[in-house]
Design a protein around this motif. Sequence first.
Motif, PDB file in Angstrom:
ATOM      1  N   THR A   6      41.780  45.624  31.595  1.00 50.35           N
ATOM      2  CA  THR A   6      43.384  45.490  32.174  1.00 50.35           C
ATOM      3  C   THR A   6      43.159  43.923  32.947  1.00 50.35           C
ATOM      4  O   THR A   6      41.863  44.467  33.373  1.00 50.35           O
ATOM      5  N   SER A   7      43.590  43.324  32.423  1.00 51.09           N
ATOM      6  CA  SER A   7      43.177  41.491  33.029  1.00 51.09           C
ATOM      7  C   SER A   7      44.094  42.050  34.619  1.00 51.09           C
ATOM      8  O   SER A   7      44.577  42.355  34.778  1.00 51.09           O
ATOM      9  N   ARG A   8      42.160  41.359  35.707  1.00 52.53           N
ATOM     10  CA  ARG A   8      42.995  41.198  37.197  1.00 52.53           C
ATOM     11  C   ARG A   8      43.356  40.429  37.646  1.00 52.53           C
ATOM     12  O   ARG A   8      43.924  39.878  38.115  1.00 52.53           O
ATOM     13  N   PHE A   9      42.012  39.066  36.820  1.00 53.43           N
ATOM     14  CA  PHE A   9      41.604  38.050  37.844  1.00 53.43           C
ATOM     15  C   PHE A   9      41.527  36.647  37.047  1.00 53.43           C
ATOM     16  O   PHE A   9      40.271  36.965  36.041  1.00 53.43           O
ATOM     17  N   VAL A  10      41.382  36.667  37.413  1.00 58.61           N
ATOM     18  CA  VAL A  10      41.169  34.782  36.275  1.00 58.61           C
ATOM     19  C   VAL A  10      41.767  33.644  37.641  1.00 58.61           C
ATOM     20  O   VAL A  10      42.525  33.525  38.543  1.00 58.61           O
ATOM     21  N   VAL A  11      40.605  32.427  37.690  1.00 61.36           N
ATOM     22  CA  VAL A  11      40.215  31.333  38.340  1.00 61.36           C
ATOM     23  C   VAL A  11      39.472  30.345  36.761  1.00 61.36           C
ATOM     24  O   VAL A  11      39.206  30.425  35.895  1.00 61.36           O
ATOM     25  N   GLY A  35      46.878  39.138  37.132  1.00 61.07           N
ATOM     26  CA  GLY A  35      47.568  40.409  36.094  1.00 61.07           C
ATOM     27  C   GLY A  35      47.919  39.430  34.944  1.00 61.07           C
ATOM     28  O   GLY A  35      48.702  40.459  34.040  1.00 61.07           O
ATOM     29  N   THR A  36      47.455  38.382  34.961  1.00 64.11           N
ATOM     30  CA  THR A  36      47.345  37.482  33.757  1.00 64.11           C
ATOM     31  C   THR A  36      46.464  36.296  33.187  1.00 64.11           C
ATOM     32  O   THR A  36      45.414  36.438  34.799  1.00 64.11           O
ATOM     33  N   ASP A  37      46.134  36.624  31.999  1.00 66.53           N
ATOM     34  CA  ASP A  37      44.381  35.521  31.736  1.00 66.53           C
ATOM     35  C   ASP A  37      45.648  34.645  31.737  1.00 66.53           C
ATOM     36  O   ASP A  37      44.667  33.026  31.464  1.00 66.53           O
ATOM     37  N   VAL A  38      46.321  34.327  31.633  1.00 64.68           N
ATOM     38  CA  VAL A  38      47.201  32.504  31.410  1.00 64.68           C
ATOM     39  C   VAL A  38      48.390  32.026  32.445  1.00 64.68           C
ATOM     40  O   VAL A  38      49.534  31.823  31.868  1.00 64.68           O
TER      41      VAL A  38
END
Length: 434
Positions: free
Chosen positions: A225-230, A239-242
């Motif tokens: 599960t993707s939780r966090f991205v900067v 909740g999203t990679d994009v």
Amino acid sequence: MKKIITLLIMLVTAKFSFEQYVGIGTPTPNEKLHVDSGNIKIGKEQWSSSANSKYLKFGDGNYVTIGEEEADDKLTIRAKELLIRPSEIYTTVPISIQGSTNYSHFFFGANEDTYIRAGKNNGNVILNDITGGKVGIGAFPTRAILEQNGSVGSTAAIFGGDGAGISLQKNWPVIGFNHYFDGANHKSIGQGYSGVFGVNQINGNLYYGSWAFAGAPNANLASYTSRFVVTRDGKIGLGTDVPNTDLHIIQKTSNDPSDESADMGITMEGNAIYAGSHAQWNIHVGRYYTNPFSSYDGLSFWKQLNNTGWYNVAGIGTNGQYYQFSDLNLKKDIRYIDNDCLVKIMQLKPATYHFINDSAQSPLDYGFIAQDVEIILPGFVATYSKNKMIAYSKFIPILTKGMQEQQQQIESLQKENTDLKARMERLEKLLLKQ
């Protein structure tokens, strides 16, 4: 004379073959120099030994023994190159350095493993303690004090053990928490949840993701599960990679309130202390589950007073309506308003105005001045950062009660008017009879 006798003894005991083999202690040498049994001593000292001992001794006061005898001092070997090569792979007899308690092993076992350890318990292993010294593991030359190169699969190093650990992974530089990647499968280091923090070298994004619970060490992991991205340009995704905006949040979809993946929306919390009472406020967006309240969709405002529980105090529904919770079960010290609201209403001073930052051409605002209202209805006004605010929704019960008082007055006047009209009609009839 002593030297001549020694030379004669050597000639007697030695045999020189035509093949230029020399034997010492054997009449049949089969090597260029063949020494059989006995001891070899080089030095001035004479040492006693048992009849069965075999050793090579070098000495001149401080001496060294190589063989079965125990040495009393140190061994120094100086050479441009020192090569120690076993003639076979030893499976039971390693090359060892013995400390007072522990051994360091070289060429140990069929894989020729190497164990370097301190000579006794609580001892230290120190590597390259010189100024500016570096240590390379599979790397030369090294660029830092410690550099490691090479990996198994995609994992370069694991710190910890089967219980828990942190890994360093290549390709995208990744730090794994209770997680490693063997090039084919994501695995847990120990039992439990796991996650990774890393940088995508292709697009420059920094991200965090997690895996489902692992029941055993080294178990294959799934349910990522993707939780966090900067992103490289500063966008944040939850909740999203994009992420498509500066802050992009995709909510989870479960509707089970007991499930940790239930849709909890967005929550912002803060703490404050007023007159010794601890209050905690929560602003929430999305569906929220809590007892004794049912689910609620929209924007909701929550409060926790004195750590006694959460209260949903207000909200904006998906239909755009603003709601304030007003349940009887949430209130105490209830008193109904007396018939004095119309007087207070008559004291209020409605006004039009511009805020300081508005232009003169801006539409006028309608409302009240907080300082004026505070004199009449102090509970309607609060002070924040030296500026006063008005709770306009509190005017509703006052206006309602004022209208009721006014309606009572109207009904009383209507009754008086009806009575006067009836009296006038009776007077008219009496006058007509005369």
